[in-house]
Design an enzyme around this catalytic site. Structure first.
Site, PDB file in Angstrom:
ATOM      1  N   LYS A 281      41.747  36.512  72.082  1.00 25.58           N
ATOM      2  CA  LYS A 281      42.184  37.920  72.136  1.00 25.58           C
ATOM      3  C   LYS A 281      42.394  38.427  70.701  1.00 25.58           C
ATOM      4  O   LYS A 281      41.658  38.004  69.818  1.00 25.58           O
ATOM      5  CB  LYS A 281      43.420  38.048  73.031  1.00 25.58           C
ATOM      6  CG  LYS A 281      43.174  37.392  74.409  1.00 25.58           C
ATOM      7  CD  LYS A 281      44.208  37.686  75.432  1.00 25.58           C
ATOM      8  CE  LYS A 281      43.820  36.989  76.752  1.00 25.58           C
ATOM      9  NZ  LYS A 281      44.768  37.267  77.841  1.00 25.58           N
TER      10      LYS A 281
ATOM     11  N   GLU B 159      41.597  42.998  80.549  1.00 30.32           N
ATOM     12  CA  GLU B 159      42.248  43.845  79.540  1.00 30.32           C
ATOM     13  C   GLU B 159      41.314  44.966  79.105  1.00 30.32           C
ATOM     14  O   GLU B 159      41.761  46.073  78.792  1.00 30.32           O
ATOM     15  CB  GLU B 159      42.709  42.985  78.351  1.00 30.32           C
ATOM     16  CG  GLU B 159      43.928  42.149  78.745  1.00 30.32           C
ATOM     17  CD  GLU B 159      44.069  40.827  78.022  1.00 30.32           C
ATOM     18  OE1 GLU B 159      43.411  40.607  76.999  1.00 30.32           O
ATOM     19  OE2 GLU B 159      44.864  39.978  78.512  1.00 30.32           O
TER      20      GLU B 159
ATOM     21  N   GLU C 107      39.689  35.713  86.995  1.00 26.70           N
ATOM     22  CA  GLU C 107      40.987  35.816  86.330  1.00 26.70           C
ATOM     23  C   GLU C 107      41.852  36.818  87.080  1.00 26.70           C
ATOM     24  O   GLU C 107      41.745  38.030  86.837  1.00 26.70           O
ATOM     25  CB  GLU C 107      40.806  36.293  84.888  1.00 26.70           C
ATOM     26  CG  GLU C 107      40.036  35.337  84.015  1.00 26.70           C
ATOM     27  CD  GLU C 107      40.396  35.524  82.536  1.00 26.70           C
ATOM     28  OE1 GLU C 107      40.825  34.548  81.926  1.00 26.70           O
ATOM     29  OE2 GLU C 107      40.282  36.642  82.031  1.00 26.70           O
TER      30      GLU C 107
ATOM     31  N   GLY D 270      48.714  35.693  81.206  1.00 27.73           N
ATOM     32  CA  GLY D 270      49.826  35.828  80.269  1.00 27.73           C
ATOM     33  C   GLY D 270      51.194  35.864  80.920  1.00 27.73           C
ATOM     34  O   GLY D 270      52.176  36.238  80.278  1.00 27.73           O
TER      35      GLY D 270
ATOM     36  N   HIS E 190      36.460  41.615  80.712  1.00 25.06           N
ATOM     37  CA  HIS E 190      37.807  41.040  80.824  1.00 25.06           C
ATOM     38  C   HIS E 190      38.760  42.106  81.379  1.00 25.06           C
ATOM     39  O   HIS E 190      38.607  43.288  81.100  1.00 25.06           O
ATOM     40  CB  HIS E 190      38.280  40.567  79.447  1.00 25.06           C
ATOM     41  CG  HIS E 190      39.534  39.759  79.505  1.00 25.06           C
ATOM     42  ND1 HIS E 190      40.782  40.330  79.629  1.00 25.06           N
ATOM     43  CD2 HIS E 190      39.728  38.416  79.500  1.00 25.06           C
ATOM     44  CE1 HIS E 190      41.685  39.365  79.689  1.00 25.06           C
ATOM     45  NE2 HIS E 190      41.079  38.199  79.607  1.00 25.06           N
TER      46      HIS E 190
ATOM     47  N   SER F 106      47.009  31.810  82.770  1.00 30.57           N
ATOM     48  CA  SER F 106      48.112  30.858  82.552  1.00 30.57           C
ATOM     49  C   SER F 106      47.687  29.408  82.716  1.00 30.57           C
ATOM     50  O   SER F 106      48.448  28.573  83.216  1.00 30.57           O
ATOM     51  CB  SER F 106      49.297  31.197  83.469  1.00 30.57           C
ATOM     52  OG  SER F 106      49.823  32.472  83.128  1.00 30.57           O
TER      53      SER F 106
ATOM     54  N   ASN G  45      39.892  32.054  74.755  1.00 27.38           N
ATOM     55  CA  ASN G  45      39.814  33.478  74.428  1.00 27.38           C
ATOM     56  C   ASN G  45      41.021  33.805  73.553  1.00 27.38           C
ATOM     57  O   ASN G  45      42.142  33.869  74.046  1.00 27.38           O
ATOM     58  CB  ASN G  45      39.833  34.311  75.724  1.00 27.38           C
ATOM     59  CG  ASN G  45      39.912  35.800  75.449  1.00 27.38           C
ATOM     60  OD1 ASN G  45      39.745  36.243  74.310  1.00 27.38           O
ATOM     61  ND2 ASN G  45      40.159  36.576  76.493  1.00 27.38           N
TER      62      ASN G  45
HETATM   63  P1  13P Z   1      46.400  33.338  79.417  1.00 28.03           P
HETATM   64  O1  13P Z   1      45.787  31.960  79.433  1.00 28.03           O
HETATM   65  O2  13P Z   1      47.190  33.601  78.169  1.00 28.03           O
HETATM   66  O3  13P Z   1      47.125  33.635  80.680  1.00 28.03           O
HETATM   67  O4  13P Z   1      45.174  34.369  79.335  1.00 28.03           O
HETATM   68  C1  13P Z   1      44.136  34.222  80.212  1.00 28.03           C
HETATM   69  C2  13P Z   1      43.013  35.098  79.787  1.00 28.03           C
HETATM   70  O5  13P Z   1      43.091  36.298  79.880  1.00 28.03           O
HETATM   71  C3  13P Z   1      41.820  34.446  79.222  1.00 28.03           C
HETATM   72  O6  13P Z   1      40.767  35.335  79.120  1.00 28.03           O
END
Ligand code: 13P
Length: 258
Positions: free
Chosen positions: A13, A100, A170, A176, A98, A216, A11
């Site tokens: 982003k 976010e 997640e 992150g 997601h 992560s 992903n």
């Molecule tokens: P990270 O791997 O950067 O922690 O992000 C995970 C994520 O949100 C994947 O959709």
């Protein structure tokens, strides 16, 4: 033969121009050409989807969008992109709900369910995300919160739609932060999700459901996750942004699941 083919999705982003995205695919594909028992996907920004799908043509690399409209196939919804439009440019699936999107854009369980519906109706694969916040985990409500999110997704589906969806667990506190869930925490949640899916549908549906872990994930810890009995792959953010690193991550996931 494995019951559930592992799936690893990058992903991206809000990263990468069209040129950067195409250069990535060009560098990435030869590095995973020998990988046959893991399904691989990448989710670029909307503007890069068409070019990335063209660059990936003829390969097994799946292209996914990061979001989709709740409405469609057309209409007065300024700024939105319908599932059918994503399919037209070569998308295979959509990341839906997601954290976010839930946190920064107010996506509720009902909105997530509507997006899953639109994605399925356009014959695309929804990768539906669930996960608790740190406050919820510390309050001891992680299982309840995630189960509520899952039931909102499963509730409107017909039994024949159940095999057409992938779940991603997640935990928000792991995204992150460099603080991945421990394998024990991930396995416990994935098992709970699978058991809930069985309650919503039946045992064969639960056995076939792919549940990805995200938060992560790195080349160093991927094998610890993919070797767990109820983890069927990963949703990878930061560690998917460099083609060499992501190719290595995919390869290490394969070693673990072999
Ligand atoms: P990270 O791997 O950067 O922690 O992000 C995970 C994520 O949100 C994947 O959709």
């Amino acid at each position: 033969m494995a019951l559930r083919t592992p799936l690893i999705i990058g992903n991206w982003k809000m990263h990468k121009t069209v040129a950067e995205a195409v250069a990535y695919v060009t560098a990435f594909l030869p590095q995973v050409a020998q990988v046959t028992d893991v399904e691989i996907g990448i989710a670029p920004v909307f503007t890069a989807l068409s070019s990335v799908a063209t660059a990936a043509k003829g390969s097994t690399l799946r292209v996914l969008a990061q979001d989709v409209a709740t409405e469609g196939p057309t209409g007065a919804f300024t700024g939105e992109v319908a599932a059918e439009m994503l399919r037209e440019v070569g998308c295979y699936g959509v990341i839906v709900g997601h954290s976010e999107r839930r946190r920064y854009y107010g996506e509720t369980d009902a909105i997530v369910a509507a997006k899953v519906r639109r994605t399925l109706d356009a014959q695309l694969l929804p990768v539906a995300c669930v996960g608790e916040t740190l406050d919820e985990r510390e309050a001891g409500t992680a299982l309840t919160v995630v189960e509520r999110q899952l039931r909102a997704i499963a509730g409107p589906l017909t039994p024949d739609e159940a095999p057409r969806i992938v779940l991603a667990y997640e935990p928000v506190w792991a995204i992150g932060t460099g603080r991945a869930a421990t394998p024990e925490v991930a396995q416990a949640m994935h098992r709970h999700l699978r058991a809930t899916w069985e309650e919503c549908f039946d045992a064969p549906a639960a056995a076939a459901l792919r549940i990805l872990y995200g938060g992560s994930v790195t080349t160093d810890n991927i094998a610890a996750f993919t070797s767990l009995p109820d983890v069927d792959g990963a949703l990878v953010g930061g560690a998917s942004l460099a083609p060499d690193g992501f190719a290595q991550l995919v390869q290490r996931s394969q070693v673990a699941s072999a």
